[in-house]
Each structure stands twice: as C-alpha cells, then as structure tokens.
Scaffold this motif. Structure first.
Motif, mmCIF file in Angstrom:
data_model
loop_
_atom_site.group_PDB
_atom_site.id
_atom_site.type_symbol
_atom_site.label_atom_id
_atom_site.label_comp_id
_atom_site.label_asym_id
_atom_site.label_seq_id
_atom_site.Cartn_x
_atom_site.Cartn_y
_atom_site.Cartn_z
ATOM 1 N N VAL A 284 0.878 -1.166 0.000
ATOM 2 C CA VAL A 284 0.000 0.000 0.000
ATOM 3 C C VAL A 284 0.916 1.217 0.000
ATOM 4 N N GLY A 285 1.013 1.900 -1.138
ATOM 5 C CA GLY A 285 1.984 2.972 -1.234
ATOM 6 C C GLY A 285 3.385 2.399 -1.121
ATOM 7 N N ASP A 286 4.159 2.925 -0.193
ATOM 8 C CA ASP A 286 5.510 2.411 0.024
ATOM 9 C C ASP A 286 5.585 1.446 1.193
ATOM 10 N N LYS A 287 4.410 1.031 1.708
ATOM 11 C CA LYS A 287 4.372 0.120 2.849
ATOM 12 C C LYS A 287 4.062 -1.291 2.378
ATOM 13 N N GLU A 288 4.882 -2.227 2.810
ATOM 14 C CA GLU A 288 4.712 -3.631 2.428
ATOM 15 C C GLU A 288 4.534 -4.480 3.668
ATOM 16 N N SER A 289 3.637 -5.453 3.597
ATOM 17 C CA SER A 289 3.388 -6.327 4.749
ATOM 18 C C SER A 289 2.807 -7.645 4.261
ATOM 19 N N GLY A 290 2.829 -8.619 5.133
ATOM 20 C CA GLY A 290 2.220 -9.908 4.834
ATOM 21 C C GLY A 290 0.825 -9.974 5.420
ATOM 22 N N VAL A 291 -0.080 -10.636 4.724
ATOM 23 C CA VAL A 291 -1.458 -10.683 5.197
ATOM 24 C C VAL A 291 -2.123 -11.973 4.729
ATOM 25 N N MET A 292 -3.156 -12.394 5.479
ATOM 26 C CA MET A 292 -3.955 -13.540 5.088
ATOM 27 C C MET A 292 -5.058 -13.071 4.146
ATOM 28 N N ILE A 293 -5.282 -13.837 3.065
ATOM 29 C CA ILE A 293 -6.304 -13.492 2.079
ATOM 30 C C ILE A 293 -7.372 -14.579 2.072
ATOM 31 N N TYR A 294 -8.632 -14.174 2.238
ATOM 32 C CA TYR A 294 -9.764 -15.093 2.118
ATOM 33 C C TYR A 294 -10.494 -14.787 0.827
ATOM 34 N N ALA A 295 -10.763 -15.822 0.048
ATOM 35 C CA ALA A 295 -11.500 -15.666 -1.204
ATOM 36 C C ALA A 295 -12.864 -16.318 -1.062
ATOM 37 N N ILE A 296 -13.919 -15.517 -1.198
ATOM 38 C CA ILE A 296 -15.294 -15.982 -1.031
ATOM 39 C C ILE A 296 -16.111 -15.457 -2.206
ATOM 40 N N PRO A 297 -16.989 -16.273 -2.787
ATOM 41 C CA PRO A 297 -17.867 -15.737 -3.833
ATOM 42 C C PRO A 297 -18.586 -14.481 -3.344
ATOM 43 N N ALA A 298 -18.560 -13.429 -4.140
ATOM 44 C CA ALA A 298 -19.070 -12.132 -3.700
ATOM 45 C C ALA A 298 -20.516 -12.212 -3.202
ATOM 46 N N GLY A 299 -21.316 -13.046 -3.841
ATOM 47 C CA GLY A 299 -22.710 -13.156 -3.426
ATOM 48 C C GLY A 299 -22.894 -13.801 -2.070
ATOM 49 N N ASP A 300 -21.884 -14.560 -1.609
ATOM 50 C CA ASP A 300 -21.987 -15.249 -0.308
ATOM 51 C C ASP A 300 -21.406 -14.438 0.845
ATOM 52 N N ILE A 301 -20.624 -13.415 0.529
ATOM 53 C CA ILE A 301 -19.963 -12.653 1.600
ATOM 54 C C ILE A 301 -20.961 -12.063 2.597
#
Length: 381
Positions: A99-116
C-alpha cells in the motif's frame, strides 16, 4: 489485680487477635473474589472471541483426497445436501501486499461475492462485486492503518495487480471457520484468476435453526461419504462446549485456591475464639452464676464470630471490587468484564463464604464456653 483490670487486659489482647483474624478474612474474601473474577473473565473473553459460530458446520476435504481441495462439483453437492441452509465455499492464502511504500504480509480469504453478506458484516463502505476489483479489510487491519496504510479507499497491490478497499468489516472475533479481523477478503473470481486456482479449501454451512445441525450433518455425510470418506464434517458446538468447560474448570480451580486462604483465616478465628474463652473463663463463670443460660453464652460467642466475619467480609468485598478491576485490566485486558453480573457474583460469594467460615469457626469455642462449670470457672486462676 482486680477483676476489672483483668478484664481490660483481656479485652486489649482479644482486640489485637480479633483484628488479625479480620485481616485474614479480608485476605480470604479478596482471594476468592478476585481469582473467581479472573477465571470468569477468561470465560467471558473466550465467549467474545468465538462469537457467531454456534450455528456453523465446517466441511473440509478428507485427508489425502483431492489434494486437500474441494472441487466445484463437490461444493454443488454439499449445497444441495444442506437444503435451504447457506453453504459458503472459500479458499485462503497468505501473500505480501503493498500500500503505497508500505509492504506487509497478510492472510487473504477468497469468497464468492454473493456469499460474503451471509457470512460477514460490513461496518463501513460496501461489499465488493464479483466482477470488480474491490476488496474488504478486517477491523484490526483498519485499526492499524497508520502502520500498514490499509483504510477505506486505499489501493492494494498484490503480485502486480491492484485492488481497491471498498469496505471495512465489523469486528468478528476468533472463529473456527475464518478469522477475518486481520485479513483481506476478495471475491473468489479475482482470486481464481490471480492464483490460477478453481478449487476450494473448505465450505462453511450456516444452519438457520441450530436444532437442525445434526440432521444437516447427516445429510452431508450421506451425500458425500456414501462410498468412501470424501469430506470431514465438523460442527462447532462440541468445540465450544469443550472450551467453555475448560474455562469453567479454570474458574473453579482459581476459586478453590482462594477458598484455601479463607479456610486458613477460619483457623485463625478458631484460635482467637478459643483464646477468648480461655481468658474470659472467670467472666463466663460470673455470667453463669447470675443465671445466664448455656444457650445464651453460646450465642454470645457465635455473635462475636459473626461480627468478625461481617467486618472482614464487608472490607474484603470493597477491596475485592478494586482487586477485580485490576485483575481484569492486567490479565484479561478488558476491565469491563468485572461489571458482568456473573463476575460480580463472585464478590457476593466471597463475602458469604467469609461470613460462613467465621461463624463455623466460632461454633466449637462457643460450645466449649457454654459447657463450663460456673463454680470451676470462678475458681480458675
């Protein structure tokens, strides 16, 4: 030495010992109440951390089946098996984001948009669209926006592609399905294209009526595991029951430690009352010789033990509130747990136990005083 001089000296000694006994009761009440409050606060903390999962069934691939993934066809079979209940497939991955000049590690969850919307609530902003490039961020990521740059409207780069933060999720707490507070949630279509993946890690089933959980589990088992074990089906009720049982055991154990200190204080009161009887033998003899009944002598000493218990319990109750506040603030991190009625009950319990311990400790000395022979008491040196 006159009778009155002897009485004054005995009163002075008795006052000192009684004060020490009251201090013992105070310490015991504080120990019971504060340790009980701490254990109960831990239980309440667990309850807050595992919110909104009591109606959940988690379906995951059986060990060694399908490379640890669920296919689209299997997800469709599960969806049919659960009937009118909601089946939400998802995948997860850990990756670096910028994000800009900031870097970090993160967990990503992928869910069908209609189910979120069936699984997660948005605190601010909107839900992403399946065909768009929007994403959601967890409440804790948003709270740490100064460090990671993640906030509503921010641009997030993941592996050369850019997503825009369109919404911030409400705090959900720790769950047994997903933990989105420190994660990013993306539409599954974007995730599938970005990571070249078309299978799912698990399916979360939200059961409309918790009484139907066993029936829904049975339906999934019959549909998916008819010939061999293809999936593992787990509901969160058993896990929750185990956690809360463990928390209750911690509370009982801590309260037991406090009770031991109060019993020690009770022994101190027993000693005080026995010494009181020994030093006041002549006084008891005078009372008995002028017609005081044994029951009245016994009640006199029981009342004395009761007064000691009430004094110690009252002081201990006030100090327990202060100690409980400090314990919940330091060890649990949330002093608000103290004001929960189940926590405040431990103060009442500690005070009541202190009074009962004091009275019980005074019973034998009171009985011994009542059994004294008045003539022998008057002759006592």
């Amino acid at each position: 030495m006159t009778f009155f001089d002897l009485a004054r000296r005995n009163v002075s000694r008795h006052w000192l010992r009684s004060s020490l006994a009251v201090i013992g009761i105070v310490i015991g009440v504080i120990a019971i109440a504060s340790l009980g409050i701490m254990g109960n606060s831990i239980s309440l903390m667990f309850g807050d951390m595992v919110t909104d999962v009591g109606d959940t069934i988690i379906v995951s691939p059986a060990t060694g089946v399908g490379g640890g993934k669920l296919t689209e066809r299997q997800v469709n079979d599960i969806t049919r098996a659960v009937g009118s209940n909601v089946a939400i497939p998802f995948s997860t991955n850990a990756d670096k984001i910028s994000v800009g000049d900031k870097e970090s590690g993160v967990m990503i969850y992928a869910i069908p948009a209609g189910d979120i919307p069936s699984l997660l609530e948005v605190e601010s902003g909107a839900y992403p669209k399946e065909t768009g490039t929007g994403c959601l961020i967890g409440s804790q990521l948003a709270a740490n926006s100064k460090e990671n740059g993640l906030k509503l409207g921010a641009r997030v780069r993941i592996g050369g592609e850019t997503l825009r933060v369109v919404g911030v999720l409400e705090e959900r707490g720790m769950g047994f399905d997903i933990n989105p507070d420190y994660a990013i949630v993306v539409p599954y279509s974007w995730y599938s294209n970005h990571y070249d993946e078309d299978m799912y890690d698990q399916v979360i089933v939200k059961v409309r009526d918790v009484n139907d959980i066993d029936a829904v589990k049975e339906s999934i088992e019959q549909k998916m595991n008819r010939r061999e074990d293809v999936v593992n089906v787990m509901d969160t009720r058993g896990i929750l029951e185990s956690i809360f049982a463990a928390a209750d055991s911690i509370t009982v154990f801590l309260s037991g430690i406090g009770a031991i200190s109060l019993i020690v204080a009770g022994v101190s009161i027993l000693n005080v009352m026995l010494m009181s009887v020994t030093e006041r033998i002549k006084e008891i003899g005078v009372l008995r010789s002028i017609g005081t009944r044994r029951s009245e002598v016994m009640r006199m000493f029981i009342y004395e033990a009761l007064i000691l218990g009430l004094a110690g319990a009252a002081i201990g109750g006030v100090l327990s509130f202060v100690a409980g506040y400090a314990v919940t603030a330091v060890f649990v991190g949330n002093p608000d747990y103290l004001f929960n009625p189940t926590s405040l009950l431990y103060i009442v319990f500690g005070m009541a136990f202190g009074v009962l311990t004091s009275v019980a400790s005074g019973l034998y000395p009171a009985w011994k005083a009542a059994q004294l022979n008045p003539i022998q008491a008057l002759r006592h040196e």
